[in-house]
Design a protein around this motif. Structure first.
Motif, PDB file in Angstrom:
ATOM      1  N   TYR A 121      25.984  -5.906 -15.062  1.00 57.87           N
ATOM      2  CA  TYR A 121      26.271  -7.339 -14.992  1.00 57.87           C
ATOM      3  C   TYR A 121      25.254  -8.110 -14.148  1.00 57.87           C
ATOM      4  CZ  TYR A 121      28.593  -5.520 -10.791  1.00 57.87           C
ATOM      5  OH  TYR A 121      28.870  -4.842  -9.619  1.00 57.87           O
ATOM      6  N   VAL A 122      24.203  -7.431 -13.695  1.00 61.77           N
ATOM      7  CA  VAL A 122      23.125  -8.108 -12.984  1.00 61.77           C
ATOM      8  C   VAL A 122      21.809  -7.836 -13.710  1.00 61.77           C
ATOM      9  CG1 VAL A 122      24.298  -7.986 -10.753  1.00 61.77           C
ATOM     10  CG2 VAL A 122      22.718  -6.164 -11.417  1.00 61.77           C
ATOM     11  N   ASP A 123      20.794  -8.623 -13.416  1.00 55.60           N
ATOM     12  CA  ASP A 123      19.489  -8.484 -14.073  1.00 55.60           C
ATOM     13  C   ASP A 123      18.381  -8.646 -13.037  1.00 55.60           C
ATOM     14  OD1 ASP A 123      17.499  -8.259 -15.990  1.00 55.60           O
ATOM     15  OD2 ASP A 123      17.578 -10.387 -16.522  1.00 55.60           O
ATOM     16  N   PRO A 124      18.177  -7.618 -12.186  1.00 58.16           N
ATOM     17  CA  PRO A 124      17.157  -7.726 -11.138  1.00 58.16           C
ATOM     18  C   PRO A 124      15.753  -7.786 -11.727  1.00 58.16           C
ATOM     19  CG  PRO A 124      17.988  -5.487 -11.268  1.00 58.16           C
ATOM     20  CD  PRO A 124      18.859  -6.311 -12.172  1.00 58.16           C
ATOM     21  N   SER A 125      14.882  -8.530 -11.072  1.00 57.91           N
ATOM     22  CA  SER A 125      13.523  -8.707 -11.591  1.00 57.91           C
ATOM     23  C   SER A 125      12.748  -7.392 -11.622  1.00 57.91           C
ATOM     24  CB  SER A 125      12.772  -9.735 -10.742  1.00 57.91           C
ATOM     25  OG  SER A 125      12.709  -9.317  -9.382  1.00 57.91           O
ATOM     26  N   TRP A 126      13.041  -6.487 -10.680  1.00 64.36           N
ATOM     27  CA  TRP A 126      12.292  -5.232 -10.632  1.00 64.36           C
ATOM     28  C   TRP A 126      12.506  -4.382 -11.888  1.00 64.36           C
ATOM     29  CZ3 TRP A 126      15.441  -1.147 -11.275  1.00 64.36           C
ATOM     30  CH2 TRP A 126      16.751  -1.205 -10.785  1.00 64.36           C
ATOM     31  N   SER A 127      13.626  -4.563 -12.567  1.00 62.78           N
ATOM     32  CA  SER A 127      13.935  -3.702 -13.714  1.00 62.78           C
ATOM     33  C   SER A 127      12.913  -3.859 -14.834  1.00 62.78           C
ATOM     34  CB  SER A 127      15.338  -4.005 -14.235  1.00 62.78           C
ATOM     35  OG  SER A 127      15.421  -5.313 -14.769  1.00 62.78           O
ATOM     36  N   ARG A 128      12.250  -4.986 -14.896  1.00 64.53           N
ATOM     37  CA  ARG A 128      11.275  -5.208 -15.963  1.00 64.53           C
ATOM     38  C   ARG A 128       9.961  -4.460 -15.719  1.00 64.53           C
ATOM     39  NH1 ARG A 128      14.562  -9.636 -15.982  1.00 64.53           N
ATOM     40  NH2 ARG A 128      13.676 -10.701 -14.177  1.00 64.53           N
ATOM     41  N   ARG A 129       9.786  -3.929 -14.521  1.00 63.20           N
ATOM     42  CA  ARG A 129       8.557  -3.184 -14.217  1.00 63.20           C
ATOM     43  C   ARG A 129       8.714  -1.686 -14.466  1.00 63.20           C
ATOM     44  NH1 ARG A 129       9.132  -6.245  -9.480  1.00 63.20           N
ATOM     45  NH2 ARG A 129       9.407  -4.354  -8.230  1.00 63.20           N
ATOM     46  N   TYR A 130       9.943  -1.226 -14.722  1.00 65.59           N
ATOM     47  CA  TYR A 130      10.203   0.203 -14.853  1.00 65.59           C
ATOM     48  C   TYR A 130      10.660   0.559 -16.269  1.00 65.59           C
ATOM     49  CZ  TYR A 130      10.224  -0.283  -9.762  1.00 65.59           C
ATOM     50  OH  TYR A 130       9.892  -0.586  -8.474  1.00 65.59           O
ATOM     51  N   ASP A 131      10.724   1.844 -16.539  1.00 64.45           N
ATOM     52  CA  ASP A 131      11.124   2.325 -17.859  1.00 64.45           C
ATOM     53  C   ASP A 131      12.621   2.620 -17.868  1.00 64.45           C
ATOM     54  OD1 ASP A 131       8.444   2.278 -18.572  1.00 64.45           O
ATOM     55  OD2 ASP A 131       8.124   4.371 -17.988  1.00 64.45           O
ATOM     56  N   GLU A 132      13.357   1.957 -18.743  1.00 66.23           N
ATOM     57  CA  GLU A 132      14.792   2.230 -18.857  1.00 66.23           C
ATOM     58  C   GLU A 132      14.999   3.597 -19.500  1.00 66.23           C
ATOM     59  OE1 GLU A 132      18.586   0.549 -21.376  1.00 66.23           O
ATOM     60  OE2 GLU A 132      17.184  -0.935 -20.542  1.00 66.23           O
ATOM     61  N   THR A 133      15.901   4.399 -18.945  1.00 62.10           N
ATOM     62  CA  THR A 133      16.113   5.751 -19.452  1.00 62.10           C
ATOM     63  C   THR A 133      17.496   5.976 -20.033  1.00 62.10           C
ATOM     64  OG1 THR A 133      16.877   6.598 -17.306  1.00 62.10           O
ATOM     65  CG2 THR A 133      14.499   6.698 -17.760  1.00 62.10           C
ATOM     66  N   GLN A 134      18.523   5.418 -19.402  1.00 57.41           N
ATOM     67  CA  GLN A 134      19.886   5.675 -19.854  1.00 57.41           C
ATOM     68  C   GLN A 134      20.790   4.509 -19.487  1.00 57.41           C
ATOM     69  OE1 GLN A 134      21.540   7.739 -21.621  1.00 57.41           O
ATOM     70  NE2 GLN A 134      20.573   9.761 -21.624  1.00 57.41           N
ATOM     71  N   VAL A 135      21.860   4.371 -20.239  1.00 56.63           N
ATOM     72  CA  VAL A 135      22.973   3.495 -19.869  1.00 56.63           C
ATOM     73  C   VAL A 135      24.206   4.377 -19.841  1.00 56.63           C
ATOM     74  CG1 VAL A 135      24.378   1.495 -20.493  1.00 56.63           C
ATOM     75  CG2 VAL A 135      21.915   1.483 -20.970  1.00 56.63           C
ATOM     76  N   ILE A 136      24.824   4.493 -18.668  1.00 58.39           N
ATOM     77  CA  ILE A 136      25.989   5.364 -18.497  1.00 58.39           C
ATOM     78  C   ILE A 136      27.067   4.573 -17.771  1.00 58.39           C
ATOM     79  CG2 ILE A 136      26.859   7.560 -17.607  1.00 58.39           C
ATOM     80  CD1 ILE A 136      23.971   8.559 -17.564  1.00 58.39           C
ATOM     81  N   HIS A 171      26.304   1.384 -15.470  1.00 57.44           N
ATOM     82  CA  HIS A 171      24.999   1.440 -14.825  1.00 57.44           C
ATOM     83  C   HIS A 171      23.866   1.633 -15.828  1.00 57.44           C
ATOM     84  CE1 HIS A 171      27.094   2.784 -10.867  1.00 57.44           C
ATOM     85  NE2 HIS A 171      26.842   1.494 -10.849  1.00 57.44           N
ATOM     86  N   ILE A 172      22.750   0.973 -15.561  1.00 57.18           N
ATOM     87  CA  ILE A 172      21.527   1.133 -16.340  1.00 57.18           C
ATOM     88  C   ILE A 172      20.497   1.814 -15.438  1.00 57.18           C
ATOM     89  CG2 ILE A 172      19.735  -0.028 -17.687  1.00 57.18           C
ATOM     90  CD1 ILE A 172      21.676  -2.405 -17.971  1.00 57.18           C
ATOM     91  N   PHE A 173      19.881   2.883 -15.932  1.00 58.97           N
ATOM     92  CA  PHE A 173      18.990   3.715 -15.121  1.00 58.97           C
ATOM     93  C   PHE A 173      17.533   3.531 -15.542  1.00 58.97           C
ATOM     94  CE2 PHE A 173      23.152   5.496 -14.834  1.00 58.97           C
ATOM     95  CZ  PHE A 173      23.266   5.956 -13.533  1.00 58.97           C
ATOM     96  N   TYR A 174      16.645   3.651 -14.548  1.00 57.17           N
ATOM     97  CA  TYR A 174      15.207   3.439 -14.762  1.00 57.17           C
ATOM     98  C   TYR A 174      14.394   4.488 -14.004  1.00 57.17           C
ATOM     99  CZ  TYR A 174      16.834  -1.289 -15.953  1.00 57.17           C
ATOM    100  OH  TYR A 174      17.495  -2.364 -16.497  1.00 57.17           O
ATOM    101  N   ARG A 175      13.207   4.751 -14.514  1.00 56.06           N
ATOM    102  CA  ARG A 175      12.267   5.608 -13.793  1.00 56.06           C
ATOM    103  C   ARG A 175      10.930   4.891 -13.673  1.00 56.06           C
ATOM    104  NH1 ARG A 175      12.398   9.258 -18.628  1.00 56.06           N
ATOM    105  NH2 ARG A 175      10.772   8.487 -20.020  1.00 56.06           N
ATOM    106  N   LEU A 176      10.148   5.321 -12.696  1.00 58.48           N
ATOM    107  CA  LEU A 176       8.794   4.807 -12.538  1.00 58.48           C
ATOM    108  C   LEU A 176       7.917   5.359 -13.658  1.00 58.48           C
ATOM    109  CD1 LEU A 176       8.543   5.250  -8.681  1.00 58.48           C
ATOM    110  CD2 LEU A 176       8.749   3.098  -9.916  1.00 58.48           C
TER     111      LEU A 176
END
Length: 256
Positions: free
Chosen positions: A216-231, A234-239
């Protein structure tokens, strides 16, 4: 997987618990990796399933730690082991056997503290999530502890930034959540999962993620990383270089 034992076994533990799922969310592009003198070209899924997993199995022979069924582990801890294992496989986590460390009857003060910090992260960050979501949060903590860009201990990762304005990596460490009474059943489950994860049950459910946020949030940092999973929520990201780091952990390297 206590840090005391995790140092020399880190690659092996990552291998058995994580290796074949390292690129679960990656596209089917071609990657080149070298192992020893051989260089092999594979699509990412092929590399994920064969090369990385085989390297992990080789490294797993460094000692005689037993292979234990994930279904048995979860069932003995009071969870629906069959359903959870099926969901892990459906999410691209191969196999249901994991190398386990025997926890001493009286763990050291450091081991107990690390396991407790992991339970805190699971409880405060994910107690309302499915079991795979709680395992995913634990995986992020350990992925960070294995990454030189973060603190090298579980407690160091969980409480990174405490005491600095707006610097807590996990909000519960700074927002007063720990001052409230714990929900007894959820805390008991968090402790059981933390014990399993700490001793080696580390399914690659996040694809080497080191970050996540609520959906339910959209942090700006998330656009710099690779999304890996939605569980769960929570939405998960890796460098971007996480796969190369994981490969290096197993004695593999990207070929030029």
């Amino acid at each position: 997987m206590g840090r005391q034992g995790r140092g020399s076994l880190k690659g092996r533990k990552r291998g058995m618990g994580l290796a074949a799922g390292a690129v679960a969310a990656a596209a089917a592009s071609t990657s080149f990796f070298s192992m020893g003198s051989a260089t092999v070209s594979h699509s990412v899924p092929e590399w994920q399933t064969f090369l990385f997993h085989d390297a992990a199995l080789e490294l797993s022979a460094f000692d005689e730690s037993p292979l234990t069924s994930a279904i048995d582990l979860l069932t003995e801890a009071g969870f629906d082991g069959g359903s959870i294992a099926s969901e892990l496989v459906a999410r691209g986590v191969p196999g249901v056997s994991f190398v386990m460390d025997e926890m001493p009857a009286e763990p050291s003060e450091k081991q107990a503290a690390e396991r407790f910090c992991l339970a805190q992260a699971i409880y405060y960050e994910a107690r309302n999530q499915p079991v795979t979501g709680r395992l995913a949060v634990a995986d992020v903590v350990l992925n960070r502890a294995d990454d030189h860009r973060f603190p090298s201990t579980i407690c160091g990762v969980v409480f990174q930034g405490v005491g600095k304005d707006y610097a807590c990596q996990f909000s519960f460490a700074c927002d007063g959540s720990m001052d409230k009474p714990r929900e007894a059943k959820a805390w008991e489950q968090a402790e059981k999962l933390a014990d399993l994860v700490y001793r080696g049950f580390r399914p690659a459910v996040t694809g080497f993620a080191t970050f996540y946020h609520a959906d339910y949030v959209d942090p700006s940092w998330s656009r710099r990383y690779d999304e890996t999973q939605v569980i769960g929520d929570h939405i998960f990201y890796r460098l971007p270089d996480s796969i190369e780091l994981a490969a290096a952990d197993l004695g593999m390297a990207a070929a030029s």
